[in-house]
Each structure stands twice: as C-alpha cells, then as structure tokens.
Design a protein around this motif. Structure first.
Motif, PDB file in Angstrom:
ATOM      1  N   PRO A  34      31.311  36.047  40.300  1.00 46.20           N
ATOM      2  CA  PRO A  34      32.718  36.155  40.709  1.00 46.20           C
ATOM      3  C   PRO A  34      32.897  36.742  42.104  1.00 46.20           C
ATOM      4  CG  PRO A  34      32.381  37.046  38.502  1.00 46.20           C
ATOM      5  CD  PRO A  34      31.023  36.838  39.098  1.00 46.20           C
ATOM      6  N   GLU A  35      34.084  36.545  42.615  1.00 46.19           N
ATOM      7  CA  GLU A  35      34.461  37.123  43.893  1.00 46.19           C
ATOM      8  C   GLU A  35      34.499  38.644  43.774  1.00 46.19           C
ATOM      9  OE1 GLU A  35      36.668  33.210  43.215  1.00 46.19           O
ATOM     10  OE2 GLU A  35      36.159  34.979  42.050  1.00 46.19           O
ATOM     11  N   ILE A  36      33.951  39.330  44.747  1.00 47.04           N
ATOM     12  CA  ILE A  36      34.034  40.790  44.813  1.00 47.04           C
ATOM     13  C   ILE A  36      34.273  41.198  46.263  1.00 47.04           C
ATOM     14  CG2 ILE A  36      32.573  41.270  42.811  1.00 47.04           C
ATOM     15  CD1 ILE A  36      30.267  41.855  44.789  1.00 47.04           C
ATOM     16  N   ARG A  37      34.630  42.463  46.435  1.00 49.00           N
ATOM     17  CA  ARG A  37      34.776  43.014  47.785  1.00 49.00           C
ATOM     18  C   ARG A  37      33.479  43.688  48.178  1.00 49.00           C
ATOM     19  NH1 ARG A  37      38.295  47.069  49.262  1.00 49.00           N
ATOM     20  NH2 ARG A  37      38.051  46.302  51.378  1.00 49.00           N
ATOM     21  N   THR A  38      32.928  43.289  49.316  1.00 45.66           N
ATOM     22  CA  THR A  38      31.752  43.935  49.894  1.00 45.66           C
ATOM     23  C   THR A  38      31.995  44.061  51.393  1.00 45.66           C
ATOM     24  OG1 THR A  38      30.593  41.863  50.395  1.00 45.66           O
ATOM     25  CG2 THR A  38      30.257  42.796  48.189  1.00 45.66           C
ATOM     26  N   ASN A  39      31.084  44.729  52.077  1.00 46.13           N
ATOM     27  CA  ASN A  39      31.199  44.824  53.539  1.00 46.13           C
ATOM     28  C   ASN A  39      31.224  43.444  54.172  1.00 46.13           C
ATOM     29  OD1 ASN A  39      31.234  47.595  53.443  1.00 46.13           O
ATOM     30  ND2 ASN A  39      29.036  47.823  53.800  1.00 46.13           N
ATOM     31  N   SER A  40      30.415  42.521  53.627  1.00 45.65           N
ATOM     32  CA  SER A  40      30.331  41.187  54.222  1.00 45.65           C
ATOM     33  C   SER A  40      31.484  40.285  53.803  1.00 45.65           C
ATOM     34  CB  SER A  40      28.993  40.526  53.857  1.00 45.65           C
ATOM     35  OG  SER A  40      28.854  40.425  52.456  1.00 45.65           O
ATOM     36  N   SER A  41      32.080  40.533  52.638  1.00 48.42           N
ATOM     37  CA  SER A  41      33.161  39.650  52.181  1.00 48.42           C
ATOM     38  C   SER A  41      34.534  40.083  52.676  1.00 48.42           C
ATOM     39  CB  SER A  41      33.182  39.563  50.646  1.00 48.42           C
ATOM     40  OG  SER A  41      33.641  40.776  50.080  1.00 48.42           O
ATOM     41  N   ASP A  42      34.627  41.268  53.274  1.00 43.07           N
ATOM     42  CA  ASP A  42      35.935  41.778  53.689  1.00 43.07           C
ATOM     43  C   ASP A  42      36.597  40.927  54.770  1.00 43.07           C
ATOM     44  OD1 ASP A  42      36.301  43.765  51.908  1.00 43.07           O
ATOM     45  OD2 ASP A  42      35.840  45.425  53.257  1.00 43.07           O
ATOM     46  N   ILE A  43      35.801  40.120  55.475  1.00 47.32           N
ATOM     47  CA  ILE A  43      36.409  39.245  56.474  1.00 47.32           C
ATOM     48  C   ILE A  43      37.271  38.177  55.807  1.00 47.32           C
ATOM     49  CG2 ILE A  43      34.471  37.607  56.571  1.00 47.32           C
ATOM     50  CD1 ILE A  43      34.984  37.336  59.570  1.00 47.32           C
ATOM     51  N   PHE A  44      36.968  37.855  54.547  1.00 48.28           N
ATOM     52  CA  PHE A  44      37.697  36.805  53.820  1.00 48.28           C
ATOM     53  C   PHE A  44      38.926  37.427  53.154  1.00 48.28           C
ATOM     54  CE2 PHE A  44      33.108  35.537  53.389  1.00 48.28           C
ATOM     55  CZ  PHE A  44      33.141  34.517  54.318  1.00 48.28           C
ATOM     56  N   VAL A  45      39.979  37.614  53.904  1.00 45.50           N
ATOM     57  CA  VAL A  45      41.186  38.228  53.348  1.00 45.50           C
ATOM     58  C   VAL A  45      41.770  37.319  52.266  1.00 45.50           C
ATOM     59  CG1 VAL A  45      43.535  38.993  53.856  1.00 45.50           C
ATOM     60  CG2 VAL A  45      41.678  39.486  55.466  1.00 45.50           C
ATOM     61  N   GLY A  46      41.966  37.878  51.076  1.00 43.65           N
ATOM     62  CA  GLY A  46      42.474  37.110  49.943  1.00 43.65           C
ATOM     63  C   GLY A  46      41.412  36.807  48.911  1.00 43.65           C
ATOM     64  N   VAL A  47      40.132  36.951  49.284  1.00 41.39           N
ATOM     65  CA  VAL A  47      39.066  36.673  48.316  1.00 41.39           C
ATOM     66  C   VAL A  47      39.161  37.625  47.130  1.00 41.39           C
ATOM     67  CG1 VAL A  47      37.324  38.200  49.343  1.00 41.39           C
ATOM     68  CG2 VAL A  47      36.589  36.154  48.121  1.00 41.39           C
ATOM     69  N   GLU A  48      39.760  38.800  47.365  1.00 43.36           N
ATOM     70  CA  GLU A  48      39.816  39.838  46.322  1.00 43.36           C
ATOM     71  C   GLU A  48      40.904  39.583  45.279  1.00 43.36           C
ATOM     72  OE1 GLU A  48      43.178  40.948  48.944  1.00 43.36           O
ATOM     73  OE2 GLU A  48      41.186  40.081  49.260  1.00 43.36           O
ATOM     74  N   LEU A  49      41.832  38.657  45.554  1.00 42.04           N
ATOM     75  CA  LEU A  49      42.978  38.464  44.665  1.00 42.04           C
ATOM     76  C   LEU A  49      42.573  38.021  43.268  1.00 42.04           C
ATOM     77  CD1 LEU A  49      45.481  36.809  47.176  1.00 42.04           C
ATOM     78  CD2 LEU A  49      45.479  39.175  46.335  1.00 42.04           C
ATOM     79  N   SER A  50      41.477  37.279  43.162  1.00 44.99           N
ATOM     80  CA  SER A  50      41.040  36.796  41.849  1.00 44.99           C
ATOM     81  C   SER A  50      40.424  37.894  40.993  1.00 44.99           C
ATOM     82  CB  SER A  50      40.037  35.660  42.020  1.00 44.99           C
ATOM     83  OG  SER A  50      38.903  36.109  42.731  1.00 44.99           O
ATOM     84  N   LEU A  51      40.235  39.095  41.547  1.00 41.78           N
ATOM     85  CA  LEU A  51      39.683  40.203  40.761  1.00 41.78           C
ATOM     86  C   LEU A  51      40.693  40.782  39.776  1.00 41.78           C
ATOM     87  CD1 LEU A  51      37.604  42.047  43.471  1.00 41.78           C
ATOM     88  CD2 LEU A  51      36.759  41.542  41.179  1.00 41.78           C
ATOM     89  N   PHE A  52      41.959  40.779  40.130  1.00 44.42           N
ATOM     90  CA  PHE A  52      42.964  41.444  39.295  1.00 44.42           C
ATOM     91  C   PHE A  52      43.005  40.927  37.850  1.00 44.42           C
ATOM     92  CE2 PHE A  52      44.429  42.430  43.580  1.00 44.42           C
ATOM     93  CZ  PHE A  52      44.750  43.775  43.469  1.00 44.42           C
ATOM     94  N   PRO A  53      42.894  39.613  37.610  1.00 43.87           N
ATOM     95  CA  PRO A  53      42.932  39.130  36.224  1.00 43.87           C
ATOM     96  C   PRO A  53      41.763  39.618  35.363  1.00 43.87           C
ATOM     97  CG  PRO A  53      43.489  37.348  37.737  1.00 43.87           C
ATOM     98  CD  PRO A  53      42.983  38.491  38.571  1.00 43.87           C
ATOM     99  N   LEU A  54      40.745  40.249  35.965  1.00 42.17           N
ATOM    100  CA  LEU A  54      39.668  40.812  35.150  1.00 42.17           C
ATOM    101  C   LEU A  54      40.220  41.848  34.171  1.00 42.17           C
ATOM    102  CD1 LEU A  54      36.619  41.036  34.551  1.00 42.17           C
ATOM    103  CD2 LEU A  54      36.488  42.804  36.314  1.00 42.17           C
ATOM    104  N   LEU A  55      41.274  42.545  34.571  1.00 38.65           N
ATOM    105  CA  LEU A  55      41.892  43.521  33.675  1.00 38.65           C
ATOM    106  C   LEU A  55      42.410  42.843  32.411  1.00 38.65           C
ATOM    107  CD1 LEU A  55      43.782  45.674  36.322  1.00 38.65           C
ATOM    108  CD2 LEU A  55      42.017  46.510  34.745  1.00 38.65           C
ATOM    109  N   LYS A  56      43.007  41.681  32.560  1.00 40.31           N
ATOM    110  CA  LYS A  56      43.489  40.934  31.394  1.00 40.31           C
ATOM    111  C   LYS A  56      42.335  40.415  30.559  1.00 40.31           C
ATOM    112  CE  LYS A  56      47.924  39.404  33.345  1.00 40.31           C
ATOM    113  NZ  LYS A  56      48.770  38.214  33.662  1.00 40.31           N
ATOM    114  N   ALA A  57      41.249  40.029  31.237  1.00 33.28           N
ATOM    115  CA  ALA A  57      40.076  39.544  30.511  1.00 33.28           C
ATOM    116  C   ALA A  57      39.463  40.676  29.686  1.00 33.28           C
ATOM    117  CB  ALA A  57      39.049  38.978  31.486  1.00 33.28           C
TER     118      ALA A  57
END
Length: 437
Positions: free
Chosen positions: A289-312
């Motif tokens: 899955p998408e996560i936030r890392t030092n290298s992924s932070d350039i991809f603004v919006g990649v983190e949005l798919s993390l929030f539904p993990l709470l529902k999962a």
C-alpha cells in the motif's frame, strides 16, 4: 501487465529456522518496509547478511564503506555486510573523459528541457558500462555469499533496490510541478515522459528498480542449485507498487496514486518475477500500500488512501486495539475537528468523478491532468491544515501500521508463495494488525 492477484488468506507457513540465512539486497537507510522483514528473520533465528551500495568520493568515483561507515551500517542492519559497492543505475557512469548522463542533464534548463535532445548512442554506452560494473561486482558479492551460506540451509533474498532519479536541479523543479503543482504551476507528466529527459530517467528507473532483481536471481544461480542439492531452498521477494484496494463506498476497490511515473519500472519488476517463476524459481513481487516516507513525500496526495485503513481495521475483526487507533488519530487533529469529518472528506474525494476515472487498472500508470491535481493536491493540503502539527500527521501513524503489518505477511507467504505477483491490500493488512494486537 500482471493480473490483479490479491493475497486473501493469512499465510502461516514458515520454512525458515536458526541456521538459515536472510540476505538484504539493498542497503538499509532509515525505517522502511525492509525493517519488518528483518524483524521476522531475527525472530526466526536466521543469520542476517547485507550489502552496501557504496559511496561516491569527491570525484564521483564509487568506493566501499570506510571502517566507521561499515560499523554504523552493520549496527543498523544487525548483521554482517559484504563491503563491495553495488550501486545500481548508470546516471554517473561514462567512458573515461566523457560526460556521464547526469553531466548531460546538468545542461538542461526549465526553458529548454522539453525540446532538448540527448546523445542516445552515448547514453547506451553509459548504460552498458553501468550494467557491466554492477554485474561484475555482484559476481564478487555472490562468491563471498556462497561461502557464508551453509549446505542445506534455506536462504531468503529480500530485494529492496528502488529509485534512479539523477541528481540534477532541473528535474527537481519539474517534479515539483508534476507532483505538487496546481493552476499555473501544474505540469503534465506526459510532457516529461515524451521528452528525452523523461526517457532517460525511465531507463535508469528500470536498471535500479527492476533489472537488479533479474541480476540478483541470475547471479545467485550457483548458490540456489547447491542448496537444492543439499536439502535447502531459496526464496526471493521484492517490493512493488501497483495501486491498492481500499474501502470505498463500503467495498474494497482498487485505486492508485496518479501519476506514478516509476510504475513502468515496477511493471518490469513484476515481469522479472514472472519469468523466474516460469523457470521454477520462487520469486515474488509484493505490491504494498501507499505510505508516507522521505522518498514518497514528493507525491502530494499519495497519502490520502491511507485514511480508509481505519475503517478496514474496524471491519476486519476489530477489538480494543483497533478502536485505540481511532483515538490516536483523533488526538492528532485540531480540537474543533472530528476524525469522522476527515473520513467523510476522503469518501467524497474517492467518489469525485475526476478521481474515480483514474481507477482504471488496465490503463495503469495513467498520466496526470490539471483537474486531477486540483482535487488531489487541494484535498491533501486541506486535510493537512486540520492537524495540530504538520509534522505529526495521521498518515505518519497509519504508515507505521502498514509497515508493521507487511513484514509478517511477506515473510510467511514467501515460504510457500501462491503467485509471482501479489497485492497486499487494506483487508489483509488490517487482519494481520488486528491478529498481532
């Protein structure tokens, strides 16, 4: 294009035991997916071995680690490191007295990069030189590894190499516009891919992210055959990204971050796993899955798919621990903001027609659009503002949970993998986390 093959059943097998060997094929920098695998290998009592990508001196020449650097790297890994530089890619390789690809790109400017033409014959010579350098060093590494892995042992090769972005100022400026830009600052990812600059970067992505997996599998053939003859087995894993199934409208649906230009290399990585599988080698790419890392932070919006993990977490056999994660996340928000408001925004975001049309698995990775950037980057910035501290985000916490859940899943599935390419979606991650806690 690999078929979408999610891992649905919790893996429980484990062929690894004390005396077996875990090989990290990629240097450990900071906290990431690899740490979860190392934790599992340590629990199993395995011997942990690693490699180094080496370092560049003032003349950009590749060198081994110094004694001090080696000591620090081995402490970080918790095992022995073979100190032979295995830097992948060809962006800093060139025949003597000729420019490297990075030197060539340094001549580009924001005013001319789209029209600029590169000397492809020279770049190909650099690519061949870089590949030959890597494979030659790999052969030496494998000779040393051969002496460290006993007959009859099982060995787990964990490939973690990824990246390949040349260090050039113009690309950083372009990337900011592609992955963060809105309005007048927006830039189409297709403009990059159609340029010579983009084509060269994609070539380097392939070498670093994908082809190194092929070189690893091929280079360890002698070890693999010796172990098979003496009662042992070899397993190979690699980290991919090819979108993730998350809860949208109450159902698990595949979605992705757009535009993920590295996706072309990730598909080639999958191809290498499938080719090895056909030859009887148990090599598996785990699309995480998408996560936030030092290298992924350039991809603004990649983190949005993390929030539904709470529902999962709530859906997949939740208990007190899962409920506690909701509380942890609520406390990161400003006092007047409710967590449910954030989840409602994410649901509206995923239902937006502009976003929904990018949930096209067969067309992946799609190019970005100005409309997409407006919705995605805008939503990301709006949700970030609702936190108490921009440096303590809900997505940081959820990223750490994803990392925690993937390690055991990959480690146990590798013992008896079901396919050369598997997706770890929010359902299996949530079940793993709930079971662990």
């Amino acid at each position: 294009m690999s078929a979408l093959t999610p891992l649905r059943e919790m893996p429980t097998e484990n062929i690894f035991r004390p005396g077996d060997v875990f090989v990290l094929f990629g240097e450990l920098f900071g906290r990431g997916y690899a740490n979860g695998l190392i934790d599992e290998a340590r629990k199993a009592g395995m011997t942990i071995l690693g490699i180094t990508v080496g370092r560049r001196d003032d003349e950009n020449q590749l060198r081994p680690l110094t004694d001090e650097e080696l000591k620090e790297a081995e402490a970080n890994l918790g095992g022995h490191i073979i100190n032979i530089p295995l830097m992948a890619g060809f962006d800093l390789d060139a025949p003597e007295a000729t420019p490297t690809p990075t030197d060539m790109l340094a001549q580009l400017k924001l005013s001319n990069w789209q029209e600029a033409k590169l000397d492809w014959a020279h770049i190909e010579r650099c690519r061949e030189m870089g590949t030959q350098r890597f494979r030659s060093s790999l052969a030496t590494v494998m000779e040393e590894l051969d002496g460290l892995i006993p007959d009859g042992a099982n060995v787990f090769f964990a490939h973690t190499m990824a990246g390949g972005i040349p260090k050039t100022k113009v690309f950083l400026a372009i990337a900011n516009r592609i992955y963060k830009g809105r309005g007048d600052r927006f830039l189409s990812s297709r403009a990059l891919l159609d340029s010579d600059l983009g084509k060269m970067i994609l070539m380097n992505f392939d070498e670093v992210t994908a082809n190194t997996f092929e070189y690893l599998i091929e280079g360890s053939t002698r070890i693999r055959k010796r172990l098979a003859e003496t009662g042992g087995e070899a397993r190979y894993t690699a980290y991919g990204y090819h979108g993730t199934e998350i809860l949208i409208g109450g159902e698990y649906q595949w979605q992705t971050y757009t535009s993920y230009t590295q996706g072309y290399a990730k598909m080639r990585l999958e191809d290498h796993a499938e080719a090895a599988w056909q030859q009887g080698v148990k090599a598996t790419v785990f699309n995480c899955p998408e996560i936030r890392t030092n290298s992924s932070d350039i991809f603004v919006g990649v983190e949005l798919s993390l929030f539904p993990l709470l529902k999962a977490l709530e859906r997949e056999n939740d208990g007190a621990w899962a409920k506690e994660q909701w509380t942890v996340c609520q406390e990161l928000l400003k006092e007047e903001v409710q967590l449910q408001e954030i989840l409602d925004k994410i649901e509206a975001y995923n239902s937006d027609p502009t976003i929904a049309r990018f949930r096209n698995f067969d067309a992946w990775p799609m190019d970005n659009t100005a409309e997409l950037a407006e919705v995605m980057v805008g939503t990301s910035e709006e949700i970030t503002r609702l936190h108490k501290d921009r440096k303590a985000l809900i997505t940081d916490h959820l990223s750490s949970l994803v990392l925690e859940g993937t390690g055991p899943l990959i480690f146990h599935e590798a013992s008896n993998p079901h396919a050369p390419v598997l997706w770890l979606n929010h359902d299996i991650i949530a079940r793993q986390l709930n079971r662990m806690h």
